[in-house]
Design a protein around this motif. Structure first.
Motif, PDB file in Angstrom:
ATOM      1  N   LYS A 150       0.799  -1.226   0.000  1.00 28.98           N
ATOM      2  CA  LYS A 150       0.000   0.000   0.000  1.00 28.98           C
ATOM      3  C   LYS A 150       0.834   1.280   0.000  1.00 28.98           C
ATOM      4  CE  LYS A 150      -3.991  -2.218   2.151  1.00 28.98           C
ATOM      5  NZ  LYS A 150      -5.064  -2.128   3.168  1.00 28.98           N
ATOM      6  N   GLU A 151       2.099   1.156  -0.455  1.00 25.49           N
ATOM      7  CA  GLU A 151       2.893   2.371  -0.655  1.00 25.49           C
ATOM      8  C   GLU A 151       2.375   3.157  -1.856  1.00 25.49           C
ATOM      9  OE1 GLU A 151       7.192   1.754  -0.713  1.00 25.49           O
ATOM     10  OE2 GLU A 151       6.875  -0.177   0.283  1.00 25.49           O
ATOM     11  N   ILE A 152       1.801   2.445  -2.828  1.00 25.13           N
ATOM     12  CA  ILE A 152       1.180   3.082  -3.985  1.00 25.13           C
ATOM     13  C   ILE A 152      -0.227   2.519  -4.134  1.00 25.13           C
ATOM     14  CG2 ILE A 152       3.344   3.548  -5.212  1.00 25.13           C
ATOM     15  CD1 ILE A 152       2.795   1.051  -6.902  1.00 25.13           C
ATOM     16  N   ASP A 153      -1.046   3.208  -4.946  1.00 25.14           N
ATOM     17  CA  ASP A 153      -2.433   2.785  -5.141  1.00 25.14           C
ATOM     18  C   ASP A 153      -2.632   2.027  -6.448  1.00 25.14           C
ATOM     19  OD1 ASP A 153      -3.372   4.200  -2.779  1.00 25.14           O
ATOM     20  OD2 ASP A 153      -3.025   6.034  -3.948  1.00 25.14           O
ATOM     21  N   LEU A 154      -1.795   2.324  -7.453  1.00 20.85           N
ATOM     22  CA  LEU A 154      -2.059   1.780  -8.783  1.00 20.85           C
ATOM     23  C   LEU A 154      -0.749   1.730  -9.559  1.00 20.85           C
ATOM     24  CD1 LEU A 154      -4.967   2.475 -11.140  1.00 20.85           C
ATOM     25  CD2 LEU A 154      -2.711   3.198 -11.917  1.00 20.85           C
ATOM     26  N   ALA A 155      -0.641   0.716 -10.424  1.00 17.09           N
ATOM     27  CA  ALA A 155       0.533   0.590 -11.295  1.00 17.09           C
ATOM     28  C   ALA A 155       0.073   0.364 -12.730  1.00 17.09           C
ATOM     29  CB  ALA A 155       1.423  -0.569 -10.835  1.00 17.09           C
ATOM     30  N   ILE A 156       0.923   0.736 -13.653  1.00 20.56           N
ATOM     31  CA  ILE A 156       0.709   0.407 -15.070  1.00 20.56           C
ATOM     32  C   ILE A 156       1.851  -0.494 -15.501  1.00 20.56           C
ATOM     33  CG2 ILE A 156       0.565   1.306 -17.417  1.00 20.56           C
ATOM     34  CD1 ILE A 156      -0.626   3.852 -16.316  1.00 20.56           C
ATOM     35  N   LEU A 157       1.503  -1.721 -15.912  1.00 22.57           N
ATOM     36  CA  LEU A 157       2.508  -2.729 -16.258  1.00 22.57           C
ATOM     37  C   LEU A 157       2.169  -3.375 -17.594  1.00 22.57           C
ATOM     38  CD1 LEU A 157       2.859  -4.565 -12.810  1.00 22.57           C
ATOM     39  CD2 LEU A 157       4.319  -2.748 -13.714  1.00 22.57           C
ATOM     40  N   ASP A 158       3.153  -4.127 -18.127  1.00 23.90           N
ATOM     41  CA  ASP A 158       2.897  -4.938 -19.314  1.00 23.90           C
ATOM     42  C   ASP A 158       1.847  -5.991 -18.989  1.00 23.90           C
ATOM     43  OD1 ASP A 158       4.852  -3.614 -20.808  1.00 23.90           O
ATOM     44  OD2 ASP A 158       6.424  -4.893 -20.013  1.00 23.90           O
ATOM     45  N   GLY A 159       0.974  -6.259 -19.969  1.00 26.49           N
ATOM     46  CA  GLY A 159      -0.098  -7.217 -19.751  1.00 26.49           C
ATOM     47  C   GLY A 159       0.361  -8.592 -19.303  1.00 26.49           C
ATOM     48  N   PRO A 160       1.348  -9.226 -19.956  1.00 23.65           N
ATOM     49  CA  PRO A 160       1.772 -10.562 -19.537  1.00 23.65           C
ATOM     50  C   PRO A 160       2.352 -10.588 -18.130  1.00 23.65           C
ATOM     51  CG  PRO A 160       2.484 -10.126 -21.784  1.00 23.65           C
ATOM     52  CD  PRO A 160       1.956  -8.838 -21.245  1.00 23.65           C
ATOM     53  N   VAL A 161       3.124  -9.569 -17.779  1.00 24.49           N
ATOM     54  CA  VAL A 161       3.719  -9.513 -16.445  1.00 24.49           C
ATOM     55  C   VAL A 161       2.623  -9.355 -15.396  1.00 24.49           C
ATOM     56  CG1 VAL A 161       5.241  -8.195 -14.936  1.00 24.49           C
ATOM     57  CG2 VAL A 161       5.885  -8.609 -17.317  1.00 24.49           C
ATOM     58  N   ALA A 162       1.678  -8.482 -15.673  1.00 24.55           N
ATOM     59  CA  ALA A 162       0.580  -8.277 -14.728  1.00 24.55           C
ATOM     60  C   ALA A 162      -0.223  -9.559 -14.545  1.00 24.55           C
ATOM     61  CB  ALA A 162      -0.319  -7.151 -15.229  1.00 24.55           C
ATOM     62  N   ALA A 163      -0.488 -10.275 -15.636  1.00 31.47           N
ATOM     63  CA  ALA A 163      -1.245 -11.525 -15.536  1.00 31.47           C
ATOM     64  C   ALA A 163      -0.502 -12.545 -14.690  1.00 31.47           C
ATOM     65  CB  ALA A 163      -1.499 -12.085 -16.939  1.00 31.47           C
ATOM     66  N   SER A 164       0.817 -12.588 -14.829  1.00 32.26           N
ATOM     67  CA  SER A 164       1.601 -13.530 -14.043  1.00 32.26           C
ATOM     68  C   SER A 164       1.514 -13.213 -12.556  1.00 32.26           C
ATOM     69  CB  SER A 164       3.061 -13.490 -14.519  1.00 32.26           C
ATOM     70  OG  SER A 164       3.866 -14.352 -13.746  1.00 32.26           O
ATOM     71  N   TYR A 165       1.629 -11.937 -12.212  1.00 34.27           N
ATOM     72  CA  TYR A 165       1.542 -11.565 -10.801  1.00 34.27           C
ATOM     73  C   TYR A 165       0.114 -11.719 -10.258  1.00 34.27           C
ATOM     74  CZ  TYR A 165       6.320  -9.876 -10.297  1.00 34.27           C
ATOM     75  OH  TYR A 165       7.688  -9.806 -10.201  1.00 34.27           O
ATOM     76  N   ALA A 166      -0.873 -11.485 -11.097  1.00 37.97           N
ATOM     77  CA  ALA A 166      -2.262 -11.642 -10.645  1.00 37.97           C
ATOM     78  C   ALA A 166      -2.555 -13.090 -10.289  1.00 37.97           C
ATOM     79  CB  ALA A 166      -3.220 -11.149 -11.725  1.00 37.97           C
ATOM     80  N   LYS A 167      -1.915 -14.053 -10.996  1.00 37.23           N
ATOM     81  CA  LYS A 167      -2.089 -15.462 -10.643  1.00 37.23           C
ATOM     82  C   LYS A 167      -1.490 -15.760  -9.282  1.00 37.23           C
ATOM     83  CE  LYS A 167      -2.492 -17.771 -15.130  1.00 37.23           C
ATOM     84  NZ  LYS A 167      -1.900 -18.800 -16.032  1.00 37.23           N
ATOM     85  N   GLN A 168      -0.371 -15.103  -8.973  1.00 36.72           N
ATOM     86  CA  GLN A 168       0.292 -15.329  -7.689  1.00 36.72           C
ATOM     87  C   GLN A 168      -0.427 -14.609  -6.543  1.00 36.72           C
ATOM     88  OE1 GLN A 168       4.612 -14.520  -7.925  1.00 36.72           O
ATOM     89  NE2 GLN A 168       4.409 -14.594 -10.168  1.00 36.72           N
ATOM     90  N   HIS A 169      -1.077 -13.493  -6.869  1.00 41.31           N
ATOM     91  CA  HIS A 169      -1.704 -12.663  -5.838  1.00 41.31           C
ATOM     92  C   HIS A 169      -3.149 -12.386  -6.234  1.00 41.31           C
ATOM     93  CE1 HIS A 169       2.258 -11.930  -4.033  1.00 41.31           C
ATOM     94  NE2 HIS A 169       2.696 -11.701  -5.271  1.00 41.31           N
ATOM     95  N   PRO A 170      -4.094 -13.220  -5.820  1.00 37.81           N
ATOM     96  CA  PRO A 170      -5.506 -13.038  -6.210  1.00 37.81           C
ATOM     97  C   PRO A 170      -6.087 -11.708  -5.755  1.00 37.81           C
ATOM     98  CG  PRO A 170      -5.122 -15.218  -5.274  1.00 37.81           C
ATOM     99  CD  PRO A 170      -3.887 -14.437  -5.029  1.00 37.81           C
ATOM    100  N   GLU A 171      -5.421 -11.040  -4.793  1.00 30.99           N
ATOM    101  CA  GLU A 171      -5.945  -9.768  -4.318  1.00 30.99           C
ATOM    102  C   GLU A 171      -5.699  -8.627  -5.298  1.00 30.99           C
ATOM    103  OE1 GLU A 171      -1.923 -10.320  -2.094  1.00 30.99           O
ATOM    104  OE2 GLU A 171      -3.451 -11.524  -3.122  1.00 30.99           O
ATOM    105  N   LEU A 172      -5.013  -8.913  -6.398  1.00 36.35           N
ATOM    106  CA  LEU A 172      -4.752  -7.891  -7.400  1.00 36.35           C
ATOM    107  C   LEU A 172      -5.792  -7.953  -8.509  1.00 36.35           C
ATOM    108  CD1 LEU A 172      -0.855  -8.092  -7.780  1.00 36.35           C
ATOM    109  CD2 LEU A 172      -2.205  -6.455  -6.448  1.00 36.35           C
ATOM    110  N   LYS A 173      -6.108  -6.799  -9.053  1.00 33.82           N
ATOM    111  CA  LYS A 173      -7.072  -6.677 -10.130  1.00 33.82           C
ATOM    112  C   LYS A 173      -6.388  -5.975 -11.309  1.00 33.82           C
ATOM    113  CE  LYS A 173     -11.732  -4.833 -11.023  1.00 33.82           C
ATOM    114  NZ  LYS A 173     -12.891  -4.133 -10.413  1.00 33.82           N
ATOM    115  N   ILE A 174      -6.716  -6.397 -12.517  1.00 37.43           N
ATOM    116  CA  ILE A 174      -6.108  -5.771 -13.687  1.00 37.43           C
ATOM    117  C   ILE A 174      -7.200  -5.330 -14.661  1.00 37.43           C
ATOM    118  CG2 ILE A 174      -3.923  -7.016 -13.491  1.00 37.43           C
ATOM    119  CD1 ILE A 174      -4.814  -8.902 -15.643  1.00 37.43           C
ATOM    120  N   ALA A 175      -6.896  -4.270 -15.416  1.00 36.51           N
ATOM    121  CA  ALA A 175      -7.818  -3.749 -16.436  1.00 36.51           C
ATOM    122  C   ALA A 175      -6.986  -3.090 -17.526  1.00 36.51           C
ATOM    123  CB  ALA A 175      -8.783  -2.738 -15.824  1.00 36.51           C
ATOM    124  N   PRO A 176      -7.374  -3.236 -18.798  1.00 39.69           N
ATOM    125  CA  PRO A 176      -6.593  -2.652 -19.889  1.00 39.69           C
ATOM    126  C   PRO A 176      -6.555  -1.133 -19.795  1.00 39.69           C
ATOM    127  CG  PRO A 176      -8.194  -4.231 -20.722  1.00 39.69           C
ATOM    128  CD  PRO A 176      -8.539  -3.998 -19.283  1.00 39.69           C
TER     129      PRO A 176
END
Length: 643
Positions: A150-176
């Motif tokens: 919670k040091e930051i509120d939002l990030a902009i990342l590459d889609g594949p990288v974000a998908a990989s981290y979202a699998k590891q951390h279900p508490e994360l949400k992604i949107a294009p």
């Protein structure tokens, strides 16, 4: 199918072959019927410069569209950058234009396109730098940690990288991320293509067809990995021979320029140009006979890359003939491949006697042999009264063999040795040589040095006064106009500088002027000898097919070996192959650096750089050329290939 890939760049590529690009590469290999292998390399400029261009591998997955220094396929994915935030956040972000974004703490990759886009929108960006190796996941890791803590509120990342981290951390949400383009023309997405070496057109085209054939399977990989992507339309690509005409496919395997300078660059580019011009000029003749003549170029910086190119061309394109042989070891591997697979091979770049003594039935040599070059020099200069020869040669097994054959050629035409110097292989200084030459009082100096050292030698002896002309062995890569330009810049003794040529771009008679003009008018460059050889190879193949009514190798070989078969290749006499070693009988040209030439890169300046001093042999009108031409080179008697 050899792929360069990063061993630690999930989710795209891993050493365990668990990445989506690893999976897609295997799909393509399966479609092509190829054996997939990998060379592990870093995901930076080195992967192109030190691996792809040097021939360690032949393609790279996931190259951005328009990437400099490679030839790219059609795109196979468009993946948006994505917003990543915690699922329990009291906001939802759909666009960079959302007002809520101005109240949030935002992070992205340092100095990336998203970073620039956020700054253009007036937003502050928190930057986090990777602690270790600078790979895609390492760059994202500190950003994800900051988001989870919670040091930051939002990030902009590459889609594949974000998908990989979202699998590891279900508490994360992604949107294009939207919009897709942020002023001024900053794309908020990645377009991925496959990069091959510059000039490797045949491989690029085969991959395009494979992408189209397996499009659904490839898009399914992104779905399986949970990667948000923008669906692209299936590419509309057509393979070679998609016409009503019978395909006639010829593979051209050459070391063409890749961006890493090599001694073969100019000769390889010229040879490829000659083959492509042949397709243009001779394609209409083939079409009139119901055939579609197709030249399929492949880039091969090394012998290993040449072999892989030949394997791919034969397996997927069904080529019936290969043209090539420039570059160390390439003619040997292509000859062996042709023999093992029943494919004709035309050697246009290797003069070695060992290759000819291998007696490969499927190989024919348009490049003159070492013995032909040396006998031609000895015959021409003997006729000019030059009897005493001084030899300069490398202290290697190959160099000593070249020296011995040169002595044999000189003795064959009534000359003798005035002196010699054996040069250590790594030596590149020759200031002491002129005094040794002067004491020997030769009529002529023959440099048998390698192509990388010949101009150094001429530069270092150019200001020294001895009357003997200097002749360098005409390695195929030293017969180009660009090499002559280097020689012209190196020596102040142009009037004493000679070389042999397989062809000369200023020839006018017997149709030579027309074919020279055809190439130079299309390219703005002179027709170098390797360009003539490649053109001649295509012409011989087409005329042989028309004469036999077949592209079957055995029938073509019988036709080419037939003593009655000859070809008009613009050298003034009918040319034919020696049946015993498949060497083309042909006159050669003695050329001299033009003392009055103005050095420059314009076509007229390049043409004026050298002048023809003579042709060997001088064949009287109406005479049978074969006996005169067979005086040049090793005779049939004693040949291991005599049939």
């Amino acid at each position: 199918m050899r792929v360069c890939a990063n061993p630690d760049d999930p989710p795209a590529s891993t050493a365990k072959l668990e990445g989506f690009d690893n999976r897609i590469a295997q799909i393509l290999a399966d479609e092509l019927g190829a054996t997939l292998s990998h060379v592990w390399a870093p995901s930076d400029i080195r992967i192109v410069r030190d691996y792809l261009r040097m021939g360690s591998c032949d393609l790279i997955m996931g190259i951005p569209d328009g990437y400099l220094g490679v030839l790219s396929t059609v795109p196979y994915y468009q993946i948006p950058h994505v917003f990543v935030y915690r699922a329990d956040s009291p906001f939802e972000i759909q666009s960079l234009e959302d007002e809520a974004l101005k109240r949030l703490r935002v992070s992205t990759y340092p100095f990336s396109l998203p970073h620039q886009a956020l700054r253009n929108l007036g937003l502050e960006v928190a930057l986090y730098r990777p602690a270790q190796v600078f790979t895609q996941m390492d760059v994202a890791a500190p950003i994800i940690r900051a988001l989870l803590s919670k040091e930051i509120d939002l990030a902009i990342l590459d889609g594949p990288v974000a998908a990989s981290y979202a699998k590891q951390h279900p508490e994360l949400k992604i949107a294009p991320v939207s919009p897709e383009i942020v002023p001024p023309l900053l794309p908020m997405f990645q377009i991925g293509t496959i990069g091959v070496r510059q000039g490797d057109v045949a491989l690029r085209d085969r991959l395009n067809i494979a992408l189209a054939q397996r499009w659904g399977d490839i898009q399914g990989v992104f779905q399986e990995y949970g990667i948000q992507y923008t669906p692209l339309p299936k590419p509309e690509v057509s393979g070679p021979g998609q016409t009503d005409l019978e395909p006639l496919r010829v593979g051209v395997v050459l070391p063409v320029p890749t961006g890493n300078p090599a001694v073969t660059d100019a000769a390889g580019f010229a040879a490829r140009t000659g083959a492509v011009i042949a397709e243009d000029l001779l394609g209409g003749i083939a079409a009139n006979q119901g055939m579609d003549l197709q030249i399929l170029p492949a880039s091969a910086p090394s012998a290993e890359a040449a072999l892989r190119a030949a394997q791919g061309l034969a397996a997927t394109e069904k080529v019936f003939a290969l043209i090539g042989g420039l570059g160390e070891g390439q003619a040997q591997v292509l000859s062996k491949f042709a023999e093992d697979h029943g494919v004709l091979f035309f050697n246009i770049g290797d003069p070695s006697e060992a290759l000819r003594e291998s007696c490969y039935r499927y190989t024919f040599h348009l490049e003159a042999s070492t013995a032909m070059y040396l006998d031609t020099l000895a015959q021409w200069f003997a006729a000019k009264g030059h009897r005493r020869w001084f030899f300069l040669y490398p202290g290697t097994e190959e160099g000593r063999a070249l020296y011995q054959r040169a002595r044999q050629a000189v003795a064959k035409f009534g000359g003798s040795e005035a002196g010699k110097v054996e040069i250590p292989p790594d030596r590149r200084t020759y200031q002491d040589i002129p005094e040794t030459v002067r004491r020997a009082t030769p009529d002529l100096v023959l440099s048998l040095l390698g192509p990388e050292n010949q101009d150094f030698f001429l530069a270092q002896i150019g200001a020294v006064s001895f009357n003997a002309p200097v002749v360098s062995f005409p390695h195929p890569v030293t017969q180009t106009r660009s090499y002559w330009l280097r020689v012209g810049q190196s020596t102040s003794a142009a009037e004493k500088t000679y070389r042999l040529g397989l062809w000369e771009a200023t020839l006018e008679e017997n149709g030579a002027g027309e074919i020279n003009d055809q190439l130079s008018s299309r390219t703005g460059t002179p027709m170098d000898p390797s360009a003539w050889a490649a053109y001649a190879a295509v012409k011989i193949l087409l005329e042989s097919i028309l004469a036999t009514g077949s592209a079957e190798a055995s029938r073509l070989i019988a036709h080419l070996e037939n003593p009655a078969t000859s070809f008009n290749l613009y050298k003034g006499v009918p040319l034919s192959f020696r049946p015993w070693n498949h060497q083309l009988r042909q006159p050669l040209f003695v050329v001299q650096l033009n003392p009055g030439a103005v050095l420059g890169t314009r076509l007229s300046q390049q043409l004026a750089l050298v002048r023809v001093a003579g042709q060997v042999p001088d064949i009287p009108p109406g005479a049978d050329p074969k006996p005169l031409l067979d005086r040049l080179g090793n005779p049939a008697e004693g040949s291991p290939c005599r049939r």
